[in-house]
Design a protein around this motif. Structure first.
Motif, PDB file in Angstrom:
ATOM      1  N   SER B   7     -37.641 -35.782   6.574  1.00  0.00           N
ATOM      2  CA  SER B   7     -38.439 -36.776   5.839  1.00  0.00           C
ATOM      3  C   SER B   7     -39.659 -37.230   6.637  1.00  0.00           C
ATOM      4  O   SER B   7     -40.502 -37.960   6.119  1.00  0.00           O
ATOM      5  N   LEU B   8     -39.761 -36.797   7.884  1.00  0.00           N
ATOM      6  CA  LEU B   8     -40.929 -37.141   8.691  1.00  0.00           C
ATOM      7  C   LEU B   8     -42.130 -36.310   8.250  1.00  0.00           C
ATOM      8  O   LEU B   8     -41.977 -35.268   7.615  1.00  0.00           O
ATOM      9  N   LYS B   9     -43.314 -36.773   8.619  1.00  0.00           N
ATOM     10  CA  LYS B   9     -44.532 -36.011   8.308  1.00  0.00           C
ATOM     11  C   LYS B   9     -44.932 -35.218   9.543  1.00  0.00           C
ATOM     12  O   LYS B   9     -45.355 -35.779  10.545  1.00  0.00           O
ATOM     13  N   PHE B  10     -44.794 -33.930   9.448  1.00  0.00           N
ATOM     14  CA  PHE B  10     -45.139 -33.038  10.552  1.00  0.00           C
ATOM     15  C   PHE B  10     -46.550 -32.476  10.326  1.00  0.00           C
ATOM     16  O   PHE B  10     -47.020 -32.401   9.184  1.00  0.00           O
ATOM     17  N   ASP B  11     -47.194 -32.071  11.419  1.00  0.00           N
ATOM     18  CA  ASP B  11     -48.533 -31.489  11.285  1.00  0.00           C
ATOM     19  C   ASP B  11     -48.417 -30.033  10.824  1.00  0.00           C
ATOM     20  O   ASP B  11     -47.322 -29.547  10.517  1.00  0.00           O
ATOM     21  N   ALA B  12     -49.551 -29.353  10.784  1.00  0.00           N
ATOM     22  CA  ALA B  12     -49.574 -27.987  10.266  1.00  0.00           C
ATOM     23  C   ALA B  12     -48.686 -27.053  11.084  1.00  0.00           C
ATOM     24  O   ALA B  12     -48.194 -26.043  10.567  1.00  0.00           O
ATOM     25  N   ALA B  13     -48.471 -27.411  12.369  1.00  0.00           N
ATOM     26  CA  ALA B  13     -47.617 -26.598  13.231  1.00  0.00           C
ATOM     27  C   ALA B  13     -46.157 -27.038  13.168  1.00  0.00           C
ATOM     28  O   ALA B  13     -45.321 -26.526  13.914  1.00  0.00           O
ATOM     29  N   GLY B  14     -45.863 -28.009  12.268  1.00  0.00           N
ATOM     30  CA  GLY B  14     -44.480 -28.466  12.145  1.00  0.00           C
ATOM     31  C   GLY B  14     -44.073 -29.451  13.224  1.00  0.00           C
ATOM     32  O   GLY B  14     -42.877 -29.637  13.475  1.00  0.00           O
ATOM     33  N   LEU B  15     -45.035 -30.116  13.837  1.00  0.00           N
ATOM     34  CA  LEU B  15     -44.759 -31.002  14.967  1.00  0.00           C
ATOM     35  C   LEU B  15     -45.155 -32.449  14.677  1.00  0.00           C
ATOM     36  O   LEU B  15     -46.028 -32.726  13.852  1.00  0.00           O
ATOM     37  N   LEU B  28     -44.374 -43.850  29.242  1.00  0.00           N
ATOM     38  CA  LEU B  28     -44.183 -42.801  30.243  1.00  0.00           C
ATOM     39  C   LEU B  28     -44.972 -41.536  29.935  1.00  0.00           C
ATOM     40  O   LEU B  28     -45.566 -40.932  30.820  1.00  0.00           O
ATOM     41  N   MET B  29     -44.965 -41.118  28.671  1.00  0.00           N
ATOM     42  CA  MET B  29     -45.547 -39.828  28.307  1.00  0.00           C
ATOM     43  C   MET B  29     -45.618 -39.699  26.795  1.00  0.00           C
ATOM     44  O   MET B  29     -45.020 -40.507  26.065  1.00  0.00           O
ATOM     45  N   MET B  30     -46.341 -38.704  26.346  1.00  0.00           N
ATOM     46  CA  MET B  30     -46.342 -38.334  24.934  1.00  0.00           C
ATOM     47  C   MET B  30     -46.156 -36.827  24.876  1.00  0.00           C
ATOM     48  O   MET B  30     -46.794 -36.090  25.633  1.00  0.00           O
ATOM     49  N   ALA B  31     -45.234 -36.390  24.021  1.00  0.00           N
ATOM     50  CA  ALA B  31     -45.044 -34.955  23.832  1.00  0.00           C
ATOM     51  C   ALA B  31     -44.738 -34.729  22.351  1.00  0.00           C
ATOM     52  O   ALA B  31     -44.885 -35.647  21.536  1.00  0.00           O
ATOM     53  N   TRP B  32     -44.323 -33.520  22.003  1.00  0.00           N
ATOM     54  CA  TRP B  32     -44.184 -33.165  20.588  1.00  0.00           C
ATOM     55  C   TRP B  32     -42.763 -32.754  20.256  1.00  0.00           C
ATOM     56  O   TRP B  32     -42.048 -32.202  21.086  1.00  0.00           O
ATOM     57  N   MET B  33     -42.380 -32.998  19.025  1.00  0.00           N
ATOM     58  CA  MET B  33     -41.072 -32.574  18.527  1.00  0.00           C
ATOM     59  C   MET B  33     -41.243 -31.875  17.185  1.00  0.00           C
ATOM     60  O   MET B  33     -42.144 -32.210  16.417  1.00  0.00           O
ATOM     61  N   ASN B  34     -40.359 -30.917  16.915  1.00  0.00           N
ATOM     62  CA  ASN B  34     -40.226 -30.425  15.547  1.00  0.00           C
ATOM     63  C   ASN B  34     -38.938 -31.050  14.969  1.00  0.00           C
ATOM     64  O   ASN B  34     -38.260 -31.835  15.652  1.00  0.00           O
ATOM     65  N   ALA B  35     -38.634 -30.744  13.732  1.00  0.00           N
ATOM     66  CA  ALA B  35     -37.491 -31.404  13.084  1.00  0.00           C
ATOM     67  C   ALA B  35     -36.189 -31.128  13.846  1.00  0.00           C
ATOM     68  O   ALA B  35     -35.347 -32.022  13.994  1.00  0.00           O
ATOM     69  N   ASP B  36     -36.043 -29.913  14.369  1.00  0.00           N
ATOM     70  CA  ASP B  36     -34.822 -29.592  15.115  1.00  0.00           C
ATOM     71  C   ASP B  36     -34.736 -30.372  16.427  1.00  0.00           C
ATOM     72  O   ASP B  36     -33.646 -30.780  16.843  1.00  0.00           O
ATOM     73  N   ALA B  37     -35.867 -30.564  17.083  1.00  0.00           N
ATOM     74  CA  ALA B  37     -35.869 -31.330  18.336  1.00  0.00           C
ATOM     75  C   ALA B  37     -35.500 -32.785  18.052  1.00  0.00           C
ATOM     76  O   ALA B  37     -34.778 -33.409  18.840  1.00  0.00           O
TER      77      ALA B  37
END
Lengths: 119, 119
Positions: B7-15, B28-37
């Protein structure tokens, strides 16, 4: 070393994510900046994002009055994310909540942890 | 309402961008997740990003020991950004600093405001 906004790593759309945190430590929101928005924010001390939906500068609080005064801009190790320490006037979120991160995931359920500011 | 990572809004790369903040309030940091992460992070309580450079899951601290234990995941109003409240073991940054945001812009100059952790 003198800071040059062009030295940041922007994405394919020319944007970099910017996290706004208030001086009390609360993370308020995340939005996007292009190089010009970074420069304007530093020059004016008023946090200015780039609105992806409107494709225009977005001086935070310009219409709502809920401005963000920049206390300090920080760059991360990869130069692809910004942290803005700000003084936030009123709520940061368009839902009238202090922070946009008002929904927590607890035991698999979405829980609202912050109410809109009264008035 | 039950939380569904899809239900989250992911970008074109699914992140989706994920901001990690320690329980003391430091970003601390910013990084990326996909739905599985997102799902793995919630299931295991160990923060798991998606590495864009390696195109693989990135269990934070798996090799360095500098793990992030998830205290709470929060979703923003637009559902296109996550805030992770974490207990950070040791430094979060690969430069051995507590936070990746160790460079401040002060009067137009880049200033290092945080030293690497000793040892």
């Amino acid at each position: 070393m003198a800071f040059d906004p062009a030295s940041l790593k922007f994405d394919a759309a020319g944007l970099i994510p910017a996290i706004a945190q208030d001086t009390g430590g609360a993370v308020l929101m995340m939005a996007w900046m292009n190089a010009d928005a970074v420069a304007r924010t530093l020059e004016t001390g008023r946090v200015t994002y780039w609105s992806r939906s409107r494709q225009a500068f977005w001086v935070k609080g310009e219409s709502s009055g809920h401005v963000q005064r920049l206390i300090e801009m920080r760059v991360d190790c990869d130069r692809d994310c910004l942290l803005l320490v700000v003084e936030q006037e009123g709520p940061a979120c368009h839902t009238n909540r202090r922070s946009c991160f008002y929904t927590a995931i607890r035991e698999g359920e979405e829980v609202e942890i912050m109410a809109p500011v009264a008035g």
